[in-house]
Design an enzyme around this catalytic site. Structure first.
Site, short mmCIF file in Angstrom:
data_model
loop_
_atom_site.label_atom_id
_atom_site.label_comp_id
_atom_site.label_asym_id
_atom_site.label_seq_id
_atom_site.Cartn_x
_atom_site.Cartn_y
_atom_site.Cartn_z
N PRO A 66 0.87 -1.44 0.05
CA PRO A 66 0.08 -0.10 -0.02
C PRO A 66 0.65 1.39 -0.21
O PRO A 66 0.49 2.21 -0.81
CB PRO A 66 -0.79 -0.14 1.34
CG PRO A 66 -1.09 -1.49 1.50
CD PRO A 66 0.10 -2.06 1.14
N THR A 96 2.88 2.74 -5.26
CA THR A 96 2.96 4.29 -5.54
C THR A 96 3.23 4.97 -3.96
O THR A 96 2.68 4.72 -3.20
CB THR A 96 1.43 4.59 -5.98
OG1 THR A 96 1.04 4.20 -7.11
CG2 THR A 96 1.52 6.30 -6.05
N LYS A 171 4.30 9.43 -11.80
CA LYS A 171 2.99 8.81 -11.15
C LYS A 171 2.33 9.76 -10.52
O LYS A 171 1.00 10.13 -10.53
CB LYS A 171 3.23 7.59 -10.46
CG LYS A 171 2.06 6.95 -9.74
CD LYS A 171 1.20 6.37 -10.75
CE LYS A 171 -0.19 5.68 -9.81
NZ LYS A 171 -1.09 5.30 -10.76
N LYS A 246 -5.18 9.30 -1.44
CA LYS A 246 -3.62 8.89 -1.13
C LYS A 246 -2.71 9.62 -2.14
O LYS A 246 -1.72 10.34 -1.55
CB LYS A 246 -3.72 7.37 -1.09
CG LYS A 246 -2.13 6.97 -0.76
CD LYS A 246 -1.98 5.60 -1.34
CE LYS A 246 -0.67 5.56 -1.76
NZ LYS A 246 -0.37 4.11 -2.14
P1 NAD Z 1 -4.15 -3.81 -1.74
O1 NAD Z 1 -4.44 -3.03 -0.36
O2 NAD Z 1 -5.33 -4.43 -2.72
O3 NAD Z 1 -3.04 -4.86 -1.90
C1 NAD Z 1 -1.80 -4.56 -1.05
C2 NAD Z 1 -1.40 -5.89 -0.53
O4 NAD Z 1 -0.08 -5.77 0.23
C3 NAD Z 1 -2.33 -6.49 0.65
O5 NAD Z 1 -2.80 -7.46 0.41
C4 NAD Z 1 -1.40 -6.34 2.02
O6 NAD Z 1 -1.71 -7.58 3.07
C5 NAD Z 1 -0.13 -6.57 1.29
N1 NAD Z 1 1.01 -6.17 2.16
C6 NAD Z 1 1.10 -5.13 2.94
N2 NAD Z 1 2.32 -5.12 3.60
C7 NAD Z 1 3.07 -6.26 3.45
C8 NAD Z 1 4.29 -6.80 3.53
N3 NAD Z 1 5.32 -6.19 4.36
N4 NAD Z 1 4.61 -7.93 2.93
C9 NAD Z 1 3.70 -8.61 1.93
N5 NAD Z 1 2.64 -7.89 1.74
C10 NAD Z 1 2.21 -6.66 2.23
O7 NAD Z 1 -3.58 -2.71 -2.68
P2 NAD Z 1 -3.53 -2.49 -4.30
O8 NAD Z 1 -4.65 -1.79 -4.78
O9 NAD Z 1 -2.92 -3.72 -4.94
O10 NAD Z 1 -2.32 -1.26 -4.54
C11 NAD Z 1 -1.04 -1.58 -4.36
C12 NAD Z 1 -0.08 -0.54 -4.71
O11 NAD Z 1 -0.47 -0.09 -6.01
C13 NAD Z 1 -0.85 1.08 -3.65
O12 NAD Z 1 0.66 1.79 -3.66
C14 NAD Z 1 -1.64 1.66 -4.84
O13 NAD Z 1 -1.70 3.12 -4.53
C15 NAD Z 1 -0.93 1.27 -6.02
N6 NAD Z 1 -1.99 1.15 -7.29
C16 NAD Z 1 -3.16 0.75 -7.17
C17 NAD Z 1 -3.84 0.49 -8.31
C18 NAD Z 1 -5.21 0.16 -8.28
O14 NAD Z 1 -6.12 0.44 -9.05
N7 NAD Z 1 -5.77 -0.53 -7.25
C19 NAD Z 1 -3.44 1.21 -9.66
C20 NAD Z 1 -2.39 1.69 -9.59
C21 NAD Z 1 -1.55 1.92 -8.59
#
Ligand code: NAD
Length: 302
Positions: A66, A96, A171, A246
């Site tokens: 995250p 991000t 980004k 965020k």
């Molecule tokens: P999400 O919350 O669905 O997934 C994040 C995962 O990381 C969770 O399953 C959590 O348990 C895991 N996690 C946290 N700490 C950890 C650790 N120390 N070791 C292993 N796993 C760990 O979030 P997401 O939507 O997949 O987004 C992830 C990143 O990508 C964020 O930074 C977000 O801003 C970025 N992003 C998301 C999108 C989107 O559409 N969802 C698009 C572009 C960028």
């Protein structure tokens, strides 16, 4: 074929890891959440029970977690990934996060002889599933060339943005624009409707006029104008408003650090904050049109 540890199997990470495995790479994955690990194993991914197990023997580690705090803890905390990888290994962080934390990760990697790229993505969950993400990459160009076969299993457009942290800079600037323009487009559609203008007419006209932009043409906040975008399917499973908030806050933080002023970015951040606090933070960011149109949140309706 590269032996890859994939860390973070959430909405984005799981489909990205699956595409890497389908692309012929040897992937061992890990998430701190046990239920997420089970769901990933059920999809056929090789899931480890600990970070150390996932990273053992890996030539590359990719993270999709995250926030910057999670990234720094994961890589540089006690028993962190950098201490487990062999010198010469490659680290790609696609979360991000703040430019400053991305640079911190690059520096920590350099100290251990590990090459680091910040490589955040655009394209959302649909792009992650389809393997069509855009990667914005910061770091050495030679390191990007090493990483290209890995990145191209998950994405279509791969840009070298510049030195360490530049991927995150690109980004943050992109999402600053996307957040502001979605609010502007929401205002135009709301006003147009109240003036008796059909939304499809407004879209058609503005798309080829000076107000045209991606939020209006390709990703409109009004349902039914473009099939399959979040507004046309109840604003679910898109880019959540809380993630947009965020990213706008990342832009505000970067503005503070660089002495820049973001008057519209600050306003966009405040509007998304109010929208998320109304209990609608899980809805796609295009749902901000509900706030602009004065639509009450579900709980307040009765
Ligand atoms: P999400 O919350 O669905 O997934 C994040 C995962 O990381 C969770 O399953 C959590 O348990 C895991 N996690 C946290 N700490 C950890 C650790 N120390 N070791 C292993 N796993 C760990 O979030 P997401 O939507 O997949 O987004 C992830 C990143 O990508 C964020 O930074 C977000 O801003 C970025 N992003 C998301 C999108 C989107 O559409 N969802 C698009 C572009 C960028």
């Amino acid at each position: 074929m590269t032996r890859i540890a994939f860390l973070g199997l959430g909405r984005m990470g799981l489909p990205m890891a699956l595409n890497l495995a389908r692309g012929g790479h040897q992937v061992r994955a890990f998430d701190i959440d046990a239920r997420t690990r089970e769901a990933a194993a059920a999809e056929g991914l090789d899931v480890a029970d600990s970070i150390a197990e996932a990273v053992k023997g890996a030539e590359a580690a990719i993270s999709m977690v995250p926030t910057g705090r999670h990234v720094i803890e994961l890589f540089t905390g006690e028993g962190g990934v950098l201490s487990l990888l062999a010198p010469g290994a490659l680290v790609i962080d696609s979360s991000t996060i703040e430019v400053a934390n991305a640079r911190k990760l690059h520096a920590a990697g350099r100290e251990r002889g590990i090459e680091v790229l910040d490589a955040p993505v655009s394209g959302g969950v649909m792009g992650a599933q389809a393997g069509t993400l855009t990667f914005m990459v910061g770091g050495e160009e030679a390191t990007l060339e090493k990483a290209r076969p890995i990145l191209s299993a998950m994405g279509r457009n791969i840009f070298h943005a510049g030195e360490a942290g530049s991927g995150q800079a690109a980004k943050i600037c992109n999402n600053l624009l996307a957040g502001i323009s979605m609010i502007a487009v929401s205002e135009a559609f709301t006003l147009g409707e109240r003036l008796g203008l059909a939304p499809e007419k407004l879209q058609q006209i503005v798309a080829v006029s000076t107000g045209g932009c991606f939020s209006l043409t390709n990703y409109p906040p009004v349902p039914g104008l473009v099939p399959n975008v979040p507004s046309s399917r109840g604003y679910v499973n898109g880019f959540a408003s809380q993630l947009m908030l965020k990213d706008l806050r990342l832009a505000e933080g970067a503005a503070l650090e660089t002495g820049s002023s973001l008057p519209l970015g600050g306003l966009a951040s405040a509007l998304y904050s109010v929208f998320c606090q109304s209990g609608r933070g899980d809805l796609d960011y295009s749902a901000v049109i509900k706030l602009i149109a004065g639509e009450a949140p579900p709980a307040a309706k009765a």
